[in-house]
Design a protein around this motif. Structure first.
Motif, PDB file in Angstrom:
ATOM      1  N   UNK A 230       0.813  -1.222   0.000  1.00  0.00           N
ATOM      2  CA  UNK A 230       0.000   0.000   0.000  1.00  0.00           C
ATOM      3  C   UNK A 230       0.844   1.269   0.000  1.00  0.00           C
ATOM      4  N   UNK A 231       2.166   1.124  -0.087  1.00  0.00           N
ATOM      5  CA  UNK A 231       3.013   2.310  -0.146  1.00  0.00           C
ATOM      6  C   UNK A 231       2.773   3.029  -1.469  1.00  0.00           C
ATOM      7  N   UNK A 232       2.946   4.336  -1.441  1.00  0.00           N
ATOM      8  CA  UNK A 232       2.714   5.217  -2.590  1.00  0.00           C
ATOM      9  C   UNK A 232       1.233   5.277  -2.990  1.00  0.00           C
ATOM     10  N   UNK A 233       0.364   5.007  -2.001  1.00  0.00           N
ATOM     11  CA  UNK A 233      -1.082   5.064  -2.246  1.00  0.00           C
ATOM     12  C   UNK A 233      -1.724   6.270  -1.568  1.00  0.00           C
ATOM     13  N   UNK A 234      -0.921   7.065  -0.855  1.00  0.00           N
ATOM     14  CA  UNK A 234      -1.447   8.223  -0.138  1.00  0.00           C
ATOM     15  C   UNK A 234      -1.692   7.969   1.336  1.00  0.00           C
ATOM     16  N   UNK A 235      -1.524   6.733   1.778  1.00  0.00           N
ATOM     17  CA  UNK A 235      -1.788   6.417   3.187  1.00  0.00           C
ATOM     18  C   UNK A 235      -0.795   7.121   4.101  1.00  0.00           C
ATOM     19  N   UNK A 236       0.482   7.116   3.750  1.00  0.00           N
ATOM     20  CA  UNK A 236       1.492   7.782   4.575  1.00  0.00           C
ATOM     21  C   UNK A 236       1.234   9.274   4.667  1.00  0.00           C
ATOM     22  N   UNK A 237       0.940   9.896   3.535  1.00  0.00           N
ATOM     23  CA  UNK A 237       0.643  11.337   3.530  1.00  0.00           C
ATOM     24  C   UNK A 237      -0.577  11.652   4.379  1.00  0.00           C
ATOM     25  N   UNK A 238      -1.599  10.819   4.263  1.00  0.00           N
ATOM     26  CA  UNK A 238      -2.811  11.045   5.053  1.00  0.00           C
ATOM     27  C   UNK A 238      -2.513  10.932   6.546  1.00  0.00           C
ATOM     28  N   UNK A 239      -1.666   9.985   6.923  1.00  0.00           N
ATOM     29  CA  UNK A 239      -1.307   9.833   8.333  1.00  0.00           C
ATOM     30  C   UNK A 239      -0.489  11.023   8.835  1.00  0.00           C
ATOM     31  N   UNK A 240       0.417  11.538   8.014  1.00  0.00           N
ATOM     32  CA  UNK A 240       1.188  12.720   8.421  1.00  0.00           C
ATOM     33  C   UNK A 240       0.250  13.901   8.619  1.00  0.00           C
ATOM     34  N   UNK A 241      -0.610  14.158   7.638  1.00  0.00           N
ATOM     35  CA  UNK A 241      -1.545  15.293   7.745  1.00  0.00           C
ATOM     36  C   UNK A 241      -2.438  15.155   8.985  1.00  0.00           C
ATOM     37  N   UNK A 242      -2.955  13.955   9.225  1.00  0.00           N
ATOM     38  CA  UNK A 242      -3.848  13.748  10.378  1.00  0.00           C
ATOM     39  C   UNK A 242      -3.093  13.938  11.693  1.00  0.00           C
ATOM     40  N   UNK A 243      -1.866  13.444  11.773  1.00  0.00           N
ATOM     41  CA  UNK A 243      -1.079  13.586  12.995  1.00  0.00           C
ATOM     42  C   UNK A 243      -0.758  15.050  13.260  1.00  0.00           C
ATOM     43  N   UNK A 244      -0.331  15.755  12.231  1.00  0.00           N
ATOM     44  CA  UNK A 244      -0.011  17.178  12.392  1.00  0.00           C
ATOM     45  C   UNK A 244      -1.254  17.957  12.818  1.00  0.00           C
ATOM     46  N   UNK A 245      -2.381  17.680  12.187  1.00  0.00           N
ATOM     47  CA  UNK A 245      -3.624  18.371  12.551  1.00  0.00           C
ATOM     48  C   UNK A 245      -4.031  18.086  13.987  1.00  0.00           C
ATOM     49  N   UNK A 246      -3.907  16.840  14.406  1.00  0.00           N
ATOM     50  CA  UNK A 246      -4.275  16.477  15.774  1.00  0.00           C
ATOM     51  C   UNK A 246      -3.313  17.106  16.787  1.00  0.00           C
ATOM     52  N   UNK A 247      -2.010  17.109  16.472  1.00  0.00           N
ATOM     53  CA  UNK A 247      -1.035  17.734  17.385  1.00  0.00           C
ATOM     54  C   UNK A 247      -1.315  19.227  17.515  1.00  0.00           C
ATOM     55  N   UNK A 248      -1.673  19.853  16.415  1.00  0.00           N
ATOM     56  CA  UNK A 248      -2.016  21.272  16.442  1.00  0.00           C
ATOM     57  C   UNK A 248      -3.255  21.502  17.311  1.00  0.00           C
ATOM     58  N   UNK A 249      -4.255  20.659  17.144  1.00  0.00           N
ATOM     59  CA  UNK A 249      -5.490  20.788  17.928  1.00  0.00           C
ATOM     60  C   UNK A 249      -5.241  20.559  19.420  1.00  0.00           C
ATOM     61  N   UNK A 250      -4.232  19.754  19.760  1.00  0.00           N
ATOM     62  CA  UNK A 250      -3.887  19.513  21.156  1.00  0.00           C
ATOM     63  C   UNK A 250      -3.078  20.653  21.765  1.00  0.00           C
ATOM     64  N   UNK A 251      -2.737  21.653  20.944  1.00  0.00           N
ATOM     65  CA  UNK A 251      -1.992  22.803  21.446  1.00  0.00           C
ATOM     66  C   UNK A 251      -0.498  22.593  21.511  1.00  0.00           C
ATOM     67  N   UNK A 252       0.013  21.575  20.856  1.00  0.00           N
ATOM     68  CA  UNK A 252       1.463  21.347  20.822  1.00  0.00           C
ATOM     69  C   UNK A 252       2.098  22.416  19.943  1.00  0.00           C
ATOM     70  N   UNK A 253       3.372  22.709  20.196  1.00  0.00           N
ATOM     71  CA  UNK A 253       4.032  23.773  19.435  1.00  0.00           C
ATOM     72  C   UNK A 253       4.841  23.253  18.259  1.00  0.00           C
ATOM     73  N   UNK A 254       5.330  22.034  18.348  1.00  0.00           N
ATOM     74  CA  UNK A 254       6.206  21.481  17.317  1.00  0.00           C
ATOM     75  C   UNK A 254       5.984  19.984  17.160  1.00  0.00           C
ATOM     76  N   UNK A 255       6.137  19.515  15.925  1.00  0.00           N
ATOM     77  CA  UNK A 255       6.258  18.094  15.651  1.00  0.00           C
ATOM     78  C   UNK A 255       7.683  17.909  15.154  1.00  0.00           C
ATOM     79  N   UNK A 256       8.434  17.015  15.798  1.00  0.00           N
ATOM     80  CA  UNK A 256       9.839  16.815  15.483  1.00  0.00           C
ATOM     81  C   UNK A 256      10.040  15.359  15.068  1.00  0.00           C
ATOM     82  N   UNK A 257      10.895  15.140  14.070  1.00  0.00           N
ATOM     83  CA  UNK A 257      11.116  13.782  13.574  1.00  0.00           C
ATOM     84  C   UNK A 257      12.509  13.611  13.001  1.00  0.00           C
TER      85      UNK A 257
END
Length: 175
Positions: A92-119
């Motif tokens: 399932x790689x290169x199907x958009x699943x990874x991108x969707x997970x990154x976007x969802x994680x960043x959005x959720x971290x932002x909603x939780x009031x976190x200041x940075x996502x580091x990787x």
């Protein structure tokens, strides 16, 4: 494809998924992949942030997983999160699943009031989501040699004072 919060019932598939996703990137490693062990360690320590442990589901099958854990930035234990691992089943790689997970994680971290996502990851991959080399923000990695791949994404709560030495959750140190 559905992105949802991971549940305890997903744990066995998440383990299988990370082993399959990272085997091609760990030649010579037999048995469990470090990324699969990391997720187990984070879960065992209670350091998987529930709202930031997400799965991608297609046709009822868990095909991807991303997670984030508490991190320390300088003397602040709550502002930043360590992202990863992010894994998608090879079929399932290169199907958009990874991108969707990154976007969802960043959005959720932002909603939780976190200041940075580091990787720690590929700048060529993560730049498309707005990640920049962490050193440009005054953030230093736990291991100096990581600097060319150590990245951060400032969120809405970010301030220029969010800088200093970055520390992942303890499970990262046990790898």
């Amino acid at each position: 494809m559905l992105i949802r919060q991971a549940t305890a019932d997903d744990a066995p598939m998440i383990h299988v998924l990370h082993n399959a996703a990272f085997a091609p990137h760990n030649p010579g490693v037999t048995g469990e992949m470090p990324e699969a062990r990391l997720v187990e360690g984070l879960r065992g320590d209670g350091d998987l942030i529930p709202a930031l442990s997400l799965v991608a589901v297609r046709d009822g099958e868990v095909i991807g997983h991303a997670c984030a854990s508490p991190a320390r930035l300088g003397d602040d234990p709550a502002s930043a999160v360590g992202f990863g691992p992010l894994g998608v089943l090879p079929a399932h790689q290169r199907s958009g699943a990874g991108s969707a997970l990154v976007h969802a994680t960043v959005g959720a971290a932002n909603a939780l009031g976190r200041s940075l996502v580091v990787l720690l990851g590929s700048p060529a991959y993560y730049a498309r989501f707005g990640f920049v080399l962490a050193e440009t923000l005054g953030i230093t990695p736990p291991v100096a040699d990581w600097a060319p791949h150590f990245q951060a994404l400032p969120l809405a709560a970010y301030t220029p004072g969010d800088r200093g030495a970055f520390r992942y959750a303890p499970a990262f140190d046990r790898l």
